[in-house]
Design a protein around this motif. Structure first.
Motif, short mmCIF file in Angstrom:
data_model
loop_
_atom_site.label_atom_id
_atom_site.label_comp_id
_atom_site.label_asym_id
_atom_site.label_seq_id
_atom_site.Cartn_x
_atom_site.Cartn_y
_atom_site.Cartn_z
N CYS A 17 0.82 -1.22 0.00
CA CYS A 17 0.00 0.00 0.00
C CYS A 17 0.84 1.27 0.00
O CYS A 17 0.30 2.38 0.06
CB CYS A 17 -0.93 0.00 1.21
N GLY A 18 2.17 1.12 -0.01
CA GLY A 18 3.04 2.29 0.00
C GLY A 18 3.10 2.99 1.32
O GLY A 18 3.34 4.21 1.39
N THR A 19 2.91 2.24 2.41
CA THR A 19 2.97 2.85 3.74
C THR A 19 3.69 1.89 4.69
O THR A 19 4.44 1.01 4.25
CB THR A 19 1.56 3.21 4.24
N ILE A 20 3.51 2.05 5.99
CA ILE A 20 4.15 1.21 6.99
C ILE A 20 3.09 0.60 7.90
O ILE A 20 1.98 1.12 8.04
CB ILE A 20 5.18 2.01 7.82
N GLY A 21 3.45 -0.51 8.52
CA GLY A 21 2.51 -1.19 9.41
C GLY A 21 2.02 -0.32 10.55
O GLY A 21 0.87 -0.45 10.99
N TYR A 22 2.86 0.59 11.03
CA TYR A 22 2.46 1.51 12.09
C TYR A 22 1.15 2.22 11.72
O TYR A 22 0.24 2.37 12.54
CB TYR A 22 3.50 2.61 12.28
N GLU A 23 1.08 2.70 10.46
CA GLU A 23 -0.09 3.48 10.05
C GLU A 23 -1.34 2.61 10.01
O GLU A 23 -2.40 3.01 10.48
CB GLU A 23 0.14 4.13 8.70
N LEU A 24 -1.21 1.42 9.44
CA LEU A 24 -2.39 0.56 9.34
C LEU A 24 -2.94 0.22 10.72
O LEU A 24 -4.16 0.20 10.92
CB LEU A 24 -2.04 -0.72 8.58
N LEU A 25 -2.07 -0.04 11.68
CA LEU A 25 -2.52 -0.40 13.01
C LEU A 25 -3.11 0.80 13.76
O LEU A 25 -4.18 0.70 14.37
CB LEU A 25 -1.37 -1.02 13.81
N THR A 26 -2.40 1.91 13.73
CA THR A 26 -2.87 3.06 14.53
C THR A 26 -4.12 3.70 13.96
O THR A 26 -4.84 4.39 14.68
CB THR A 26 -1.77 4.13 14.66
N ARG A 27 -4.41 3.48 12.69
CA ARG A 27 -5.61 4.06 12.08
C ARG A 27 -6.82 3.13 12.18
O ARG A 27 -7.87 3.42 11.62
CB ARG A 27 -5.34 4.41 10.62
N MET A 28 -6.69 2.04 12.92
CA MET A 28 -7.81 1.13 13.09
C MET A 28 -8.96 1.87 13.78
O MET A 28 -8.82 2.35 14.90
CB MET A 28 -7.38 -0.07 13.93
N PRO A 29 -10.13 1.99 13.12
CA PRO A 29 -11.21 2.81 13.68
C PRO A 29 -11.96 2.10 14.80
O PRO A 29 -11.89 0.88 14.96
CB PRO A 29 -12.13 3.03 12.46
N LEU A 30 -12.70 2.89 15.56
CA LEU A 30 -13.49 2.33 16.66
C LEU A 30 -14.60 1.44 16.15
O LEU A 30 -15.10 0.59 16.89
CB LEU A 30 -14.07 3.46 17.51
N ARG A 31 -15.02 1.62 14.90
CA ARG A 31 -16.07 0.77 14.32
C ARG A 31 -15.69 -0.71 14.38
O ARG A 31 -16.56 -1.57 14.52
CB ARG A 31 -16.30 1.19 12.87
N THR A 32 -14.40 -1.01 14.27
CA THR A 32 -13.94 -2.40 14.33
C THR A 32 -13.77 -2.81 15.78
O THR A 32 -12.88 -2.31 16.46
CB THR A 32 -12.63 -2.55 13.56
N PRO A 33 -14.61 -3.72 16.28
CA PRO A 33 -14.49 -4.09 17.70
C PRO A 33 -13.20 -4.84 17.98
O PRO A 33 -12.77 -5.68 17.18
CB PRO A 33 -15.72 -4.98 17.94
N ARG A 34 -12.57 -4.50 19.11
CA ARG A 34 -11.42 -5.25 19.58
C ARG A 34 -11.92 -6.34 20.53
O ARG A 34 -12.67 -6.06 21.46
CB ARG A 34 -10.44 -4.36 20.34
N ILE A 35 -11.47 -7.55 20.27
CA ILE A 35 -11.83 -8.70 21.11
C ILE A 35 -10.57 -9.16 21.81
O ILE A 35 -9.61 -9.59 21.15
CB ILE A 35 -12.43 -9.84 20.26
N TYR A 36 -10.56 -9.08 23.14
CA TYR A 36 -9.33 -9.35 23.91
C TYR A 36 -9.33 -10.76 24.47
O TYR A 36 -10.34 -11.27 24.93
CB TYR A 36 -9.20 -8.32 25.04
N SER A 37 -8.16 -11.37 24.42
CA SER A 37 -8.00 -12.70 24.99
C SER A 37 -6.60 -12.83 25.58
O SER A 37 -5.74 -11.99 25.38
CB SER A 37 -8.22 -13.76 23.89
#
Length: 359
Positions: A339-359
């Protein structure tokens, strides 16, 4: 039933990666960097998971620190950008926030503060990145000014930040280390140079305090393979499911703009994830997607809520089949590079719409 798009967060993997940072620099204390909502993973949950292990946590600003305090996280928290106003110093005193000072105005605010409890401060040098920090002799003058203040702890950590430590063959990091050591006004003072790349690849940058961030989330910042990074375990697994199957004749196109055209009779799976869920819109056709444990290429443009994948060659695919976009089997760094970017950006831009499920 809920929409199947989720980000599974493996807190055991997070703790494993923090332990690796400590093992790689056994003579240092490792401060866990959880800024930007723990790089998109959830600062509160990650802070609680690391609180019993780390001597302190680090965030960018006081708003991020207050979120952690309000959630019951009690460890010291370093504000990497320091105070943005004199009023923040009293809040820092009240909540045991440590302050990184990068300019004379911040130092003067500390000098003028009326504090009942001693403040813990770090002092940042510009060793060559030219973004934040004191230059030349101003670094030593600021250090001496702080040392004379009765409401500042005697132990002031001297810090700097690397510009190119992720590039293993770039000699500029060694130059920055040398520049920093020439600037140090007190050889007995504790130092902090190492970010994740420094922890992994630049042993001579390890100081009394290291600041691992990106590596905690299971991904290497380095531009090439490195044995120290091999044990890292991805913390986020971005997943969804197939929600439709279409038979697409040769010559027909798929998705917005008709940017992908079938060169043969094809089977296209639609997956419930898009740029509204944090999957990058700039991902090109051919980007790998894991369906039923098999890799298939993205076909056509990423939509807000959906992607389409060419599953012609991976056997039987049905509605409800599991999909991994990145995580344990698909490296987020690989997707970012496409995508021409870095993994940092993809992770930090994860929106609140996507639920985080913790385990």
């Amino acid at each position: 039933m809920a929409r199947p798009t989720k980000a599974h967060i493996d807190l055991d993997a997070l703790r494993h990666n923090y332990s690796l940072a400590c093992q790689l620099a056994p003579g240092a204390q490792s401060i866990a960097v959880i800024k930007a909502n723990a790089y998109g993973h959830g600062a509160i949950e990650c802070g609680k998971a690391l609180e019993s292990m780390a001597p302190a946590l680090a965030v960018a600003c006081i708003e991020e620190a207050m979120e952690l305090r309000s959630a019951g996280v009690n460890k010291p928290i370093l504000l990497l950008e320091g105070p943005f106003s004199p009023e923040e110093i009293s809040v820092a005193e009240q909540h045991n926030f440590w302050l990184m000072l990068s300019n004379q105005k911040q130092v003067d605010w500390i000098a003028e503060a009326q504090c009942q409890q001693p403040l813990t401060v770090w002092l940042k040098a510009d060793s060559g990145m030219h973004r934040l920090g004191f230059q030349g002799e101003a670094f030593g003058r600021a250090y001496q000014q702080l040392r004379q203040l009765p409401h500042v702890h005697d132990e002031i950590v001297l810090a700097s930040h690397f510009a190119a430590a992720d590039e293993v063959d770039n000699g500029f990091t060694r130059q920055q280390i040398a520049n920093f050591r020439d600037m140090i006004p007190d050889q007995s003072a504790p130092i902090s140079l190492s970010n994740s790349a420094g922890v992994l690849a630049w042993q001579d940058s390890h100081g009394q305090w290291n600041r691992p961030g990106y590596m905690l989330y299971g991904n290497t910042p380095l531009d090439q393979q490195h044995s120290n990074a091999e044990p890292l375990q991805p913390v986020m697994q971005l997943v969804s499911e197939v929600i439709a199957i279409h038979q697409v004749p040769k010559g027909d196109s798929v998705g917005y703009g008709c940017s992908w055209t079938a060169e043969r009779d094809s089977v296209i799976a639609t997956v419930a994830i898009g740029y509204g869920d944090g999957y990058p819109r700039q991902a090109p056709s051919g980007t790998p997607v894991l369906i039923n444990g098999q890799t298939a290429p993205l076909a056509g443009r990423v939509s807000m809520d959906m992607i389409t994948v060419d599953v012609t060659d991976i056997g039987s695919v049905t509605i409800g089949d599991p999909v991994e976009l990145w995580g344990r089997n698909v490296c987020v760094n690989q997707i970012a590079q496409l995508c021409g970017t870095i993994g940092y950006e993809l992770l930090t831009r994860m929106p609140l719409r996507t639920p985080r499920i913790y385990s």
